[in-house]
Enzyme design. Structure first.
Site, PDB file in Angstrom:
ATOM      1  N   GLN A  86      20.399  40.920  11.938  1.00 37.79           N
ATOM      2  CA  GLN A  86      19.614  40.073  11.014  1.00 37.79           C
ATOM      3  C   GLN A  86      18.400  40.913  10.604  1.00 37.79           C
ATOM      4  O   GLN A  86      17.271  40.689  11.051  1.00 37.79           O
ATOM      5  CB  GLN A  86      19.215  38.764  11.722  1.00 37.79           C
ATOM      6  CG  GLN A  86      18.518  37.745  10.811  1.00 37.79           C
ATOM      7  CD  GLN A  86      19.427  37.133   9.744  1.00 37.79           C
ATOM      8  OE1 GLN A  86      20.616  36.972   9.956  1.00 37.79           O
ATOM      9  NE2 GLN A  86      18.861  36.811   8.594  1.00 37.79           N
ATOM     10  N   HIS A 118      21.493  49.025  14.881  1.00 40.08           N
ATOM     11  CA  HIS A 118      22.518  48.765  13.875  1.00 40.08           C
ATOM     12  C   HIS A 118      22.310  49.421  12.495  1.00 40.08           C
ATOM     13  O   HIS A 118      23.257  49.896  11.884  1.00 40.08           O
ATOM     14  CB  HIS A 118      22.693  47.260  13.724  1.00 40.08           C
ATOM     15  CG  HIS A 118      23.729  46.892  12.729  1.00 40.08           C
ATOM     16  ND1 HIS A 118      25.052  47.238  12.894  1.00 40.08           N
ATOM     17  CD2 HIS A 118      23.637  46.271  11.533  1.00 40.08           C
ATOM     18  CE1 HIS A 118      25.728  46.812  11.850  1.00 40.08           C
ATOM     19  NE2 HIS A 118      24.897  46.227  11.017  1.00 40.08           N
ATOM     20  N   LYS A 176      36.103  47.328   4.393  1.00 41.59           N
ATOM     21  CA  LYS A 176      35.989  45.984   4.964  1.00 41.59           C
ATOM     22  C   LYS A 176      35.128  45.085   4.084  1.00 41.59           C
ATOM     23  O   LYS A 176      34.120  45.520   3.545  1.00 41.59           O
ATOM     24  CB  LYS A 176      35.356  46.083   6.356  1.00 41.59           C
ATOM     25  CG  LYS A 176      35.066  44.738   7.000  1.00 41.59           C
ATOM     26  CD  LYS A 176      34.551  44.903   8.421  1.00 41.59           C
ATOM     27  CE  LYS A 176      33.049  44.930   8.487  1.00 41.59           C
ATOM     28  NZ  LYS A 176      32.531  44.930   9.857  1.00 41.59           N
ATOM     29  N   ASP A 202      33.737  51.837  16.168  1.00 41.51           N
ATOM     30  CA  ASP A 202      32.675  51.087  15.490  1.00 41.51           C
ATOM     31  C   ASP A 202      31.418  51.115  16.355  1.00 41.51           C
ATOM     32  O   ASP A 202      31.478  51.463  17.529  1.00 41.51           O
ATOM     33  CB  ASP A 202      33.144  49.631  15.273  1.00 41.51           C
ATOM     34  CG  ASP A 202      32.515  48.994  14.044  1.00 41.51           C
ATOM     35  OD1 ASP A 202      31.562  49.569  13.485  1.00 41.51           O
ATOM     36  OD2 ASP A 202      32.969  47.904  13.638  1.00 41.51           O
ATOM     37  N   SER A 206      31.852  42.644  18.247  1.00 43.44           N
ATOM     38  CA  SER A 206      31.246  41.361  18.616  1.00 43.44           C
ATOM     39  C   SER A 206      32.327  40.291  18.783  1.00 43.44           C
ATOM     40  O   SER A 206      32.837  40.075  19.875  1.00 43.44           O
ATOM     41  CB  SER A 206      30.220  40.982  17.554  1.00 43.44           C
ATOM     42  OG  SER A 206      29.606  39.775  17.897  1.00 43.44           O
ATOM     43  N   THR A 207      32.742  39.646  17.699  1.00 38.74           N
ATOM     44  CA  THR A 207      33.832  38.663  17.819  1.00 38.74           C
ATOM     45  C   THR A 207      35.190  39.359  17.929  1.00 38.74           C
ATOM     46  O   THR A 207      36.178  38.733  18.293  1.00 38.74           O
ATOM     47  CB  THR A 207      33.889  37.757  16.574  1.00 38.74           C
ATOM     48  OG1 THR A 207      34.240  38.562  15.440  1.00 38.74           O
ATOM     49  CG2 THR A 207      32.575  37.059  16.328  1.00 38.74           C
ATOM     50  N   GLY A 208      35.234  40.620  17.549  1.00 36.75           N
ATOM     51  CA  GLY A 208      36.499  41.364  17.547  1.00 36.75           C
ATOM     52  C   GLY A 208      37.233  41.243  16.222  1.00 36.75           C
ATOM     53  O   GLY A 208      38.235  41.933  15.997  1.00 36.75           O
ATOM     54  N   THR A 210      36.673  42.286  13.200  1.00 37.08           N
ATOM     55  CA  THR A 210      36.811  43.526  12.426  1.00 37.08           C
ATOM     56  C   THR A 210      37.935  44.390  12.985  1.00 37.08           C
ATOM     57  O   THR A 210      38.813  44.862  12.243  1.00 37.08           O
ATOM     58  CB  THR A 210      35.474  44.320  12.473  1.00 37.08           C
ATOM     59  OG1 THR A 210      34.452  43.495  11.907  1.00 37.08           O
ATOM     60  CG2 THR A 210      35.565  45.636  11.741  1.00 37.08           C
TER      61      THR A 210
END
Ligand code: R5P
Length: 279
Positions: A86, A118, A176, A202, A206-208, A210
């Site tokens: 963010q 990031h 992406k 990568d 995070s959530t997987g 990607t």
């Protein structure tokens, strides 16, 4: 000088204290029945190296309490800097979370060390930051392996190039498009992966989402085996199950977030940087 370990990074903290040759301060961490946290640091030193990733809201509260409890100078080693995604106001009225976090930290510390924060936008919110790159370590880890390294997006391509050069293997990237926090789409692209072993690399998993989408695409293109590696294994919720059920053969990560997959340690590079600051 003592080293203070936050609950998010116990093994990494211990490794850094061993490399620096300084002792670990005794810290009491407690949680009251109403959920409030308490910290007490037993250290007479007036200089501290604080080690801990900011993964959850709890880590942020504890670090802030430590900032208050510690006396004198602090060098904060925060390998995974949560909230860095963010880094701008995507929608009007949003908090630029990493700006608020940067302020909280820099009001109290002399220097902040991170690993692959990031984005440049996130980096710009700090004035006392040294950001280290774990990609050379990841490249070393895969040296001698017969594989192609793939970045799931153009943004990570430069990072993958660094690792691929050291591992001495080919590399490429996918395109992406992020739909929302949980959903991504990978655009069609012809890559030369037929019959090959592929590593999707990568900065964060995070959530997987990607990696799962990239894996599907790579198997469609004829890849023989797909595995994945990242610097920061956030692995939120059911990410690991999603990754394995998509056909990912193996997960490799560093210890910026301590997971069973943390086969690569960033302790050495962080220690060398701390030495430049405090010795
Ligand atoms: C995005 O810009 C990052 O480099 C990662 O690709 C992203 O954070 C991965 O998130 P997820 O695992 O939730 O798809």
């Amino acid at each position: 000088m003592d080293l203070v370990i936050c609950p998010s990074s116990p093994f990494l903290g211990k490794r850094i204290s061993d490399f620096l040759g300084i002792k670990i301060a005794n810290v009491q961490y407690k949680k009251f029945p109403d959920g409030e946290f308490y910290v007490r640091v037993e250290s007479e030193e007036d200089k501290h190296v604080l080690v801990g990733s900011l993964i959850s809201a709890k880590d942020i509260v504890l670090m802030n309490l430590l900032f208050d409890a510690l006396k004198g100078e602090i060098v904060a080693v925060i390998p995974y800097m949560g909230y860095a995604r963010q880094d701008r106001e995507f929608l009007k009225g949003e908090a630029v979370s990493i700006r608020a976090i940067a302020k909280m930290i820099e009001d109290r510390v002399e220097k902040v060390l991170t690993v692959n924060i990031h984005s440049n936008k996130a980096k710009e919110k700090f004035k006392k930051l040294v950001d280290l790159d774990a990609m050379p370590l990841i490249g070393e880890n895969f040296k001698g392996r017969d594989l192609v390294m793939i970045s799931p997006d153009k943004g990570s391509a430069e990072r993958v190039k660094v690792a691929a050069k050291i591992a001495n293997c080919d590399w490429d990237w996918l395109e992406k498009k992020r739909i929302d926090a949980q959903t991504v789409e990978i655009a069609p692209k012809n890559l030369d992966v037929e019959g090959k072993n592929v590593l999707i690399l990568d900065d964060i998993i995070s959530t997987g989402g990607t990696v799962v989408e990239a894996t599907k695409k790579l198997y469609e293109l004829g890849a023989k085996r797909v595995e994945t590696a990242c610097v920061h294994a956030v692995l939120a919720d059911f990410a690991v199950i999603k990754l394995f059920s998509s056909g990912i053969a193996e997960i490799t990560a560093t210890d910026t977030i301590e997971r069973i997959f943390s086969k690569i340690s960033v302790a050495r590079i962080l220690t060398e940087e701390v030495k430049k600051i405090v010795f």
